[in-house]
Design a protein around this motif. Structure first.
Motif: not given
Length: 353
Positions: A4-7, A25-30, A117-125, A146-152
């Motif tokens: 999503s960094t290309s946005k 702003a988006k949510t990240g999953v790491l 499910k979430y489109g570009d609102d959630v990105m995972i790495d 742009g991840c203002t929230r991260i699920v680790f």
């Protein structure tokens, strides 16, 4: 992995025109796994082992005693033996260890699920606690995107100070370096999650169905740890025992058909028993000539499963008179496992998406 960094970034609404651009702003999953050397040759192995064995969560002896032993003796020899073990399982086509390949495959598959499910609102790495890609680098990448929230999400079904806690420590250290810290959630151990137990059961059923002869007993082998950690309050041992019980109940088996053991003993201390390498030999001596082994504590096949179980533990069983040894692979990126991990991520995204 969807990037999503290309946005395009944009100036915030109502801000002056010279305000720095801010990404959407988006949510990240790491996802976080243990780690892997960059190569099986001496210096990459030494760097990896030094980082791993210098972690006070892993080896909690006084550095005044431990570091001279580690630097002068262990790291002068062990990179050679560990390197040979890694060489035997190395993914030569991709120039990386199987753990790296499998963790990337898991991330790619989960990325597709989350994007649908979430489109570009959630990105995972994904990141590694030791070695590359580092936790710090991937936290920085998510924040930059742009991840203002991260699920680790530490990929350890069972909590232990030497696995889950040190992964969390590293994540928190990475957050300390961020000017604008994202909100953070840490995924708890999922040793009793119904879909995780179901995925384990399906893998056992599939392996038994393909076997020419049904194994007499299933050895459920978990990574070991010193006994004193249990006495200090670490819940790992209890969580392992519960996973075995839930797996047995789901399979509908008698207690004589399944047993819990612990592998990868290191150092002079007493570790959780029974030791897998000894117990499989005892089973053979007791007349159990056909056994299966599964390792539920590992989310991905790695050196402890592909080399230790399939070689050292198998050899112990056969030398004691065992005949048929069936290793049931880790869940890796199979469909049931991805469904379980996706469900856990969904639960932890609650209220954020």
């Amino acid at each position: 992995m969807f990037d999503s960094t290309s946005k395009a970034s944009a100036c915030p609404a109502h801000a002056p025109s010279d305000h720095p651009a801010v990404p959407k702003a988006k949510t990240g999953v790491l996802l976080a796994n243990l780690g892997t050397p960059d190569h099986y040759t001496y210096w990459p192995m030494r760097r990896y082992l030094n980082e791993f064995l210098s972690d006070r969560r892993v080896i909690d002896y006084s550095p005044w005693l431990w570091q001279p032993l580690l630097q002068l003796i262990i790291l002068s020899k062990r990179p050679f033996t560990s390197g040979e073990a890694y060489k035997a399982i190395w993914n030569e086509d991709k120039g990386e260890s199987p753990l790296m390949t499998i963790t990337r495959d898991q991330t790619d598959r989960l990325s597709q699920v989350l994007h649908d499910k979430y489109g570009d609102d959630v990105m995972i790495d994904f990141c590694m606690r030791y070695g590359n890609p580092s936790t710090k680098s991937k936290v920085r990448k998510l924040v930059d995107a742009g991840c203002t929230r991260i699920v680790f999400f530490p990929l350890y079904p069972h909590y232990a100070g030497a696995t889950s806690a040190t992964a969390n420590d590293q994540f928190f250290r990475a957050l300390m370096e961020e000017t604008w810290q994202p909100a953070a959630r840490v995924v708890e151990a999922y040793f009793e999650h119904p879909l995780y137990i179901e995925a384990l059961a399906q893998s056992v059923e599939a392996a038994y169905e393909d076997a020419e002869k049904r194994p007499e007993i299933l050895v459920v082998s978990y990574h070991g740890m010193p006994q004193r950690y249990l006495k200090q309050g670490d819940p790992y041992h209890c969580q392992c025992q519960k996973t075995t019980r839930l797996l047995r109940e789901r399979l509908g088996w008698d207690e004589t058909e399944i047993t819990t053991t612990f592998q990868s003993v290191f150092g002079p201390e007493e570790w959780l028993r029974p030791y897998t390498v000894e117990h499989v030999a005892e089973l053979a001596e007791q007349g159990k000539k056909n056994i299966a082994v599964i390792a539920p504590a590992f989310s991905s096949d790695c050196i402890e499963t592909l080399e230790e179980i399939n070689e050292e533990i198998k050899e112990s069983f056969e030398e004691a008179g065992g005949e048929e040894f069936l290793y049931i692979p880790c869940l890796n990126d199979n469909d049931a496992h991805i469904a379980a991990l996706a469900d856990i991520i969904d639960q932890n995204l609650g209220g954020w998406t």
